[in-house]
Design a protein around this motif. Structure first.
Motif, PDB file in Angstrom:
ATOM      1  N   ASP A  76       0.849  -1.177   0.000  1.00 59.64           N
ATOM      2  CA  ASP A  76       0.000   0.000   0.000  1.00 59.64           C
ATOM      3  C   ASP A  76       0.887   1.230   0.000  1.00 59.64           C
ATOM      4  OD1 ASP A  76       0.992   0.214   2.603  1.00 59.64           O
ATOM      5  OD2 ASP A  76      -0.804  -0.682   3.497  1.00 59.64           O
ATOM      6  N   ALA A 130      -9.126   0.967 -11.439  1.00 57.81           N
ATOM      7  CA  ALA A 130      -8.814   1.501 -10.111  1.00 57.81           C
ATOM      8  C   ALA A 130      -8.469   2.977 -10.179  1.00 57.81           C
ATOM      9  CB  ALA A 130      -7.666   0.708  -9.487  1.00 57.81           C
ATOM     10  N   THR A 176      -4.094   0.517  -5.031  1.00 55.07           N
ATOM     11  CA  THR A 176      -5.214  -0.416  -5.171  1.00 55.07           C
ATOM     12  C   THR A 176      -5.110  -1.208  -6.468  1.00 55.07           C
ATOM     13  OG1 THR A 176      -6.665   1.036  -3.877  1.00 55.07           O
ATOM     14  CG2 THR A 176      -7.723  -0.604  -5.305  1.00 55.07           C
ATOM     15  N   HIS A 209      -2.446  -3.760  -6.102  1.00 57.01           N
ATOM     16  CA  HIS A 209      -2.955  -4.856  -5.259  1.00 57.01           C
ATOM     17  C   HIS A 209      -3.783  -5.835  -6.092  1.00 57.01           C
ATOM     18  CE1 HIS A 209      -5.351  -6.954  -2.223  1.00 57.01           C
ATOM     19  NE2 HIS A 209      -6.431  -6.500  -2.841  1.00 57.01           N
TER      20      HIS A 209
END
Length: 526
Positions: free
Chosen positions: A367, A435, A452, A455
């Protein structure tokens, strides 16, 4: 009793009298590695120069085609080059592919419009397809699968140098020499590789006269082109459910069905379906498909995360991939040597799939607060997995086929790696774009959206790697072909040490595949 020659088989064998002595193999392979490096460096160098190219030639709306034309030509031509190498001689076809690549480089450097550049990049891509397919086939012709592990570290090192060094060279060329030299820089290295291989690469002559499967080539080109275009455009230029993407998917499906039917009827098919009859070959294609998707996705999106979220400098973007690329070269070298010494190889793709799965799963946890040191460790785990897996899949595939199909097998693995990378990047790109488009206003929101997207990319990649791991578990550890018996020993009147029942004659301990290789080699002698 005489055996009928195999007119389509190339009698290239590690033990052939025309092959170089073992002490010269590394020197010979260096020329092949130079050609591979040439193709790997090109895309990175050209990518760095694209802003300058657009500023000079214009055509911003068509800039993506500079890459698409190259990728499309590479993917579509790879199996054709591999088959031609099997039919007409791997050395001569490999040299021809280098010449085509250099011709495309010269023409691209002299392009006067974006349209010309796109067309000339397609010529470059044709040559790159041959280099990628036949480089591994040549290694297979010179070195038996059992001994090949000693040299696979060279291939992994070339991959690392190309990935890391390409952006560095591209930046220097764009800043000091101009964009045309992004293509002209290929000429000295390419000529060196060409002369090197022409002089030092010694392989037996191949008997020609085989029929070329032109209908199969046309149908295969249609199918591969449809897949690559759909993968390139889906989620970017067109929506996944648009008529353009659905039409390309339908064309690919119909083309595949017709292609498979044609291969069953063709006297000398461009992609013999017999190679897919071996379970290990099929599993190798599955594993390299997954590894290709992860490799392409990681090299594209990890530097973006490092630069945007972690604040890394974009000046030397290639260096950001060192935690990924160095383990690939190191682990591939170690695994190859262990394989050559022990003959054991199944454990390596199993370990590769496991490391890839864990590494991608950890990358999916990153993150906005993840440090570069932590992400570097995660990247190293992925690199270890790729090091165990990438080169080993080629060895497994080549060990699964007869020598006459070595080029086809090498090209097939390369093709599945390319298709995996293209489809992987398409899916990853759609996830990333979705995203970032939903990102809230403000810098922090933008950074969170990139995190994000990253991820989601590596979460999907982890699932794909898990399938790769499962495929590796089903690999059957067939003994690797080792150094064949020297010709003098084959003709020796000394009886075999193993006693045989009366009436069965002399039996040598070879497989049916090895017997085919021996017959092909014997048929080539005057």
């Amino acid at each position: 009793m005489s055996a009928e020659p195999l007119p389509t088989a190339e009698p290239e064998s590690p033990a052939s009298p025309a092959s170089p002595a073992p002490k010269n193999i590394r020197l010979t392979l260096l020329g092949v590695m130079l050609a591979m490096l040439l193709a790997m460096l090109d895309n990175a160098i050209v990518g760095t120069s694209m802003p300058t190219i657009v500023g000079d030639l214009g055509g911003l709306a068509h800039i993506s085609w500079v890459v698409t034309a190259y990728t499309l030509a590479t993917a579509a031509s790879t199996p054709v080059w591999g088959k031609f190498g099997d039919l007409f001689g791997r050395k001569r076809i490999f040299l021809a592919s280098v010449v085509v690549f250099l011709l495309g480089s010269v023409l691209s450097g002299a392009a006067q419009s974006m349209g010309q550049l796109i067309g000339f990049r397609a010529v470059q891509g044709l040559g790159a397809g041959g280099i990628a397919a036949l480089a591994f086939a040549l290694i297979g012709s010179l070195v038996s699968p059992r001994e090949r592990g000693r040299y696979q570290g060279m291939t992994a090192t070339v991959m690392a140098i190309g990935t890391v060094g390409g952006p560095l060279v591209g930046g220097l060329v764009a800043d000091h020499l101009g964009w045309r030299w992004a293509f002209y820089v290929n000429i000295p290295l390419g000529l060196l590789a060409l002369v090197w291989c022409a002089v030092l690469l010694k392989l037996p002559a191949t008997r020609g006269g085989a029929r070329v499967d032109w209908p199969g080539i046309a149908l295969m080109t249609l199918t591969i082109s449809s897949v690559v275009l759909a993968a390139t455009w889906a989620g970017t230029r067109y929506a996944w459910g648009s008529w353009q993407i659905l039409g390309l998917a339908a064309t690919a499906a119909a083309g595949l069905a017709l292609f498979l039917a044609s291969q069953r009827r063709a006297p000398e098919p461009v992609l013999p379906l017999r190679v897919f009859a071996d379970r290990n070959f099929r599993l190798a294609c599955v594993m390299v498909f997954g590894a290709g998707a992860v490799m392409f996705g990681a090299t594209l999106y990890l530097p973006l995360f490092q630069q945007s979220v972690q604040g890394a400098s974009a000046t030397n973007s290639g260096l950001l991939l060192l935690p990924l690329m160095l383990p690939i070269a190191l682990v591939s070298n170690i695994a190859g040597k262990v394989m050559s010494k022990t003959g054991t190889y199944k454990i390596f793709p199993v370990l590769g799939g496991a490391f890839l799965t864990v590494g991608c799963a950890l990358l999916a946890t990153m993150d906005t607060g993840t440090s570069r040191a932590v992400s570097g460790v995660y990247m190293a785990l992925v690199g270890i997995g790729l090091g165990f897996l990438m080169q080993m899949t080629t060895t497994i595939a080549q060990n699964s086929v007869e020598m006459r199909d070595l080029g086809v097998a090498s090209a097939g693995v390369t093709l599945f790696r390319t298709i995996g990378g293209s489809l992987g990047v398409a899916v990853f790109g759609s996830l990333f774009n979705h995203a970032t488009e939903a990102a809230p206003e403000g810098g922090h929101g933008h950074l969170s959206a990139i995190a994000t997207g990253t991820h989601q990319i590596f979460l999907v990649a982890a699932g794909l790697c898990a399938l790769t791991f499962v495929a590796a578990l089903f690999i059957k550890e067939v003994p690797l072909r080792g150094k064949p018996t020297p010709p003098s020993a084959q003709t020796s009147p000394t009886p075999p040490t193993t006693a045989m029942p009366p009436g069965q004659g002399r039996v040598t301990h070879v497989t049916q595949r090895d017997e085919t290789d021996r017959i092909a080699k014997g048929a080539s002698r005057p």
